[in-house]
Design an enzyme around this catalytic site. Structure first.
Site, PDB file in Angstrom:
ATOM      1  N   THR A 122     -41.802  18.590  56.402  1.00 10.75           N
ATOM      2  CA  THR A 122     -40.721  17.722  56.896  1.00 10.75           C
ATOM      3  C   THR A 122     -39.343  18.338  56.644  1.00 10.75           C
ATOM      4  O   THR A 122     -38.360  17.634  56.462  1.00 10.75           O
ATOM      5  CB  THR A 122     -40.800  16.329  56.231  1.00 10.75           C
ATOM      6  OG1 THR A 122     -40.790  16.500  54.795  1.00 10.75           O
ATOM      7  CG2 THR A 122     -42.046  15.586  56.654  1.00 10.75           C
ATOM      8  N   GLY A 123     -39.290  19.667  56.650  1.00  4.82           N
ATOM      9  CA  GLY A 123     -38.010  20.342  56.492  1.00  4.82           C
ATOM     10  C   GLY A 123     -37.321  20.545  57.830  1.00  4.82           C
ATOM     11  O   GLY A 123     -37.879  20.215  58.888  1.00  4.82           O
ATOM     12  N   PRO A 124     -36.105  21.096  57.813  1.00  5.29           N
ATOM     13  CA  PRO A 124     -35.352  21.322  59.063  1.00  5.29           C
ATOM     14  C   PRO A 124     -36.120  22.176  60.076  1.00  5.29           C
ATOM     15  O   PRO A 124     -36.052  21.917  61.283  1.00  5.29           O
ATOM     16  CB  PRO A 124     -34.084  22.034  58.592  1.00  5.29           C
ATOM     17  CG  PRO A 124     -33.929  21.619  57.158  1.00  5.29           C
ATOM     18  CD  PRO A 124     -35.318  21.464  56.618  1.00  5.29           C
ATOM     19  N   ARG A 175     -45.585  15.288  52.914  1.00  5.70           N
ATOM     20  CA  ARG A 175     -45.968  14.587  51.696  1.00  5.70           C
ATOM     21  C   ARG A 175     -44.970  13.466  51.428  1.00  5.70           C
ATOM     22  O   ARG A 175     -43.829  13.502  51.894  1.00  5.70           O
ATOM     23  CB  ARG A 175     -46.027  15.548  50.512  1.00  5.70           C
ATOM     24  CG  ARG A 175     -44.705  16.138  50.083  1.00  5.70           C
ATOM     25  CD  ARG A 175     -44.900  17.230  49.058  1.00  5.70           C
ATOM     26  NE  ARG A 175     -43.628  17.795  48.636  1.00  5.70           N
ATOM     27  CZ  ARG A 175     -42.973  17.434  47.536  1.00  5.70           C
ATOM     28  NH1 ARG A 175     -43.472  16.483  46.749  1.00  5.70           N
ATOM     29  NH2 ARG A 175     -41.823  17.993  47.216  1.00  5.70           N
ATOM     30  N   SER A 214     -38.604  13.281  51.287  1.00 15.05           N
ATOM     31  CA  SER A 214     -39.163  12.993  52.617  1.00 15.05           C
ATOM     32  C   SER A 214     -38.977  11.528  53.015  1.00 15.05           C
ATOM     33  O   SER A 214     -39.035  11.191  54.189  1.00 15.05           O
ATOM     34  CB  SER A 214     -40.645  13.368  52.662  1.00 15.05           C
ATOM     35  OG  SER A 214     -41.407  12.528  51.833  1.00 15.05           O
ATOM     36  N   HIS A 235     -35.237  40.420  47.562  1.00 18.14           N
ATOM     37  CA  HIS A 235     -35.019  39.281  46.664  1.00 18.14           C
ATOM     38  C   HIS A 235     -35.394  39.562  45.207  1.00 18.14           C
ATOM     39  O   HIS A 235     -34.609  39.221  44.309  1.00 18.14           O
ATOM     40  CB  HIS A 235     -35.757  38.039  47.165  1.00 18.14           C
ATOM     41  CG  HIS A 235     -35.057  37.347  48.289  1.00 18.14           C
ATOM     42  ND1 HIS A 235     -35.469  36.144  48.816  1.00 18.14           N
ATOM     43  CD2 HIS A 235     -33.954  37.691  48.995  1.00 18.14           C
ATOM     44  CE1 HIS A 235     -34.665  35.784  49.798  1.00 18.14           C
ATOM     45  NE2 HIS A 235     -33.747  36.707  49.933  1.00 18.14           N
TER      46      HIS A 235
END
Length: 440
Positions: A12-14, A36, A41, A220
């Site tokens: 449910t992220g961008p 979730r 969320s 990274h």
């Protein structure tokens, strides 16, 4: 049979909203979104309910108008265990370390009917991980790995809702499938979709190869898993320091660049053991990520980077970072100042919405990535002392924080030293199968 008639997006992220809009706009399929249940969320689900499941993508740059749009999501599932129906394709739009945890919550019978699983932001070994999981539950699906997500998408109003904004897109993304490139209709469909977005989708010979084409794997760990960055991250040094700046404004020193080049060489050695082509680090940085002016790095230096001596390679990578302190292609202001491209702050630990101390996505996600690489390296008997040092530095820091500075506080799992052994066991099993089949 079309595997993109019914597509379920997990997460449910961008990025999930951007993907759902693209699927509706260009593939005209039934789209479901599942996530979730959490404090974060909850805002997303509430916004979808209020808008009658209508979601919207805006863009920052008019050149990217192909990505904007809105649509109505056909199905929304609160909690992965609540998913019902028959889905042709499942898209995993969650972090790579969450893949198995998410799939385990979904009913096995439902997954056994899925014909294709797409990994949007996998790490090295993710495809093998999911392939073994699906095999173990007697599911026969094509597993497709992208090298990375197609761009930069964030919440429209800085918090989860039904609206996002895409601020940039990549020129090129890599893709690999468990099916041979010539045999995958799904890869062909995705390539056609990406072409409409103005993104080149380069098809690799294997998912493993696609998963190595993610710049985060190479830059990274050296940028974040060092004492300078970690002291800032854990609030033990002046908070305003920047990821891509030179010391003392940021962590970049000749020693850090030396470690970056050494990490790339160790990664290349691991790939060689797996019969996978490595990459030209400097060319990948400049041609597939962000270019610099030819006055800073010549085409000859970029193309022949792999053939130079180590000290020459380190010098060129150092030049690359100094050349990007400002955006060399931006327009200077009246005072001659260019856009401050390198001013990306090193974020500090924070209290999440559940009330627990947590570690920012960078380097929390990178810890999982690099531990998986270390595990694969051990399995194929490839020495990686630089990667080992990154991990030891990071793990020492999270243990110190948990035992001293944050003792008695509520801490997330990010402060626990982990082996990720369950995931590695699945990956090793798939690698073994591949090596045996090649009679190695």
């Amino acid at each position: 049979m079309d595997d993109f008639q019914k597509v379920l997006v997990l997460g449910t992220g961008p990025a999930s909203i951007q993907l759902a809009v693209l699927l509706k706009k260009y593939a005209n399929c039934r789209v479901g979104i599942a996530g979730r249940e959490s404090a974060r969320s909850e805002h997303f689900f509430a916004a979808l309910k209020e808008s009658s499941r209508r979601i919207r993508v805006d863009i920052q740059n008019e050149k990217h108008r192909q990505l904007q749009g809105e649509c109505v999501v056909d199905d929304v599932f609160h909690g992965y265990e609540s998913i019902t129906g028959k889905w042709d394709t499942v898209i995993l739009s969650v972090t790579a370390d969450a893949y198995i945890g998410v799939l385990k919550q979904i009913e096995e019978k439902l997954l056994q009917q899925v014909r294709c699983v797409v990994l949007i932001s996998p790490t090295f070994g993710s495809n093998s991980l999911i392939r073994r999981f699906m095999t173990d539950i007697h599911a026969d699906a094509e597993i497709i790995s992208f090298s990375t997500y197609l761009g930069d998408t964030r919440w429209r109003h800085d918090k989860p809702s039904d609206q996002v904004i895409t601020t940039g897109i990549k020129k090129k993304v890599f893709i690999g499938s468990t099916k041979a490139p010539s045999e995958s209709d799904n890869v062909a469909k995705l390539r056609a979709l990406y072409e409409q977005l103005g993104i080149t989708l380069e098809i690799m010979r294997s998912p493993f190869e696609a998963e190595t084409r993610n710049i985060s794997l190479y830059v990274h760990p050296p940028l974040f898993m060092n004492d300078f960055s970690l002291n800032v991250l854990f609030g033990e040094a002046a908070p305003k320091k920047f990821v891509y700046k030179m010391f003392p404004e940021g962590p970049i020193t000749p020693a850090l660049i030396r470690n970056m080049v050494a990490c790339w060489k160790e990664m290349t050695a691991i790939l060689r053991k797996l019969h996978i082509d490595g990459l030209n680090l400097l060319k990948f940085m400049t041609d597939d990520n962000y270019p610099v002016r030819p006055e800073s790095l010549s085409r000859h230096e970029i193309e022949n980077f792999q053939h130079f001596e180590t000290i020459h390679q380190e010098y060129l990578v150092y030049i690359r970072y100094t050349s990007l302190l400002i955006d060399p292609f931006s327009e200077p202001d009246p005072n001659g100042k260019y856009f401050d491209f390198s001013a990306v702050p090193i974020r500090q630990i924070f209290v999440n919405q559940q009330g627990y101390w947590d570690i920012p996505r960078m380097p929390k996600e990178d810890y999982y990535r690099i531990k998986i690489i270390q595990g694969i390296a051990k399995y194929v008997d490839s020495s990686c002392p630089t990667i080992d040092t990154f991990i030891a530095t990071y793990e020492r820091k999270i243990e110190e924080a948990a035992q001293h500075r944050l003792q008695g506080e509520l801490l997330s799992d990010a402060f626990i030293v982990q082996s990720f052994e369950e995931d590695l066991k699945r990956i090793r099993s798939e690698i073994e199968t591949g090596l045996v089949s090649k009679n190695i």
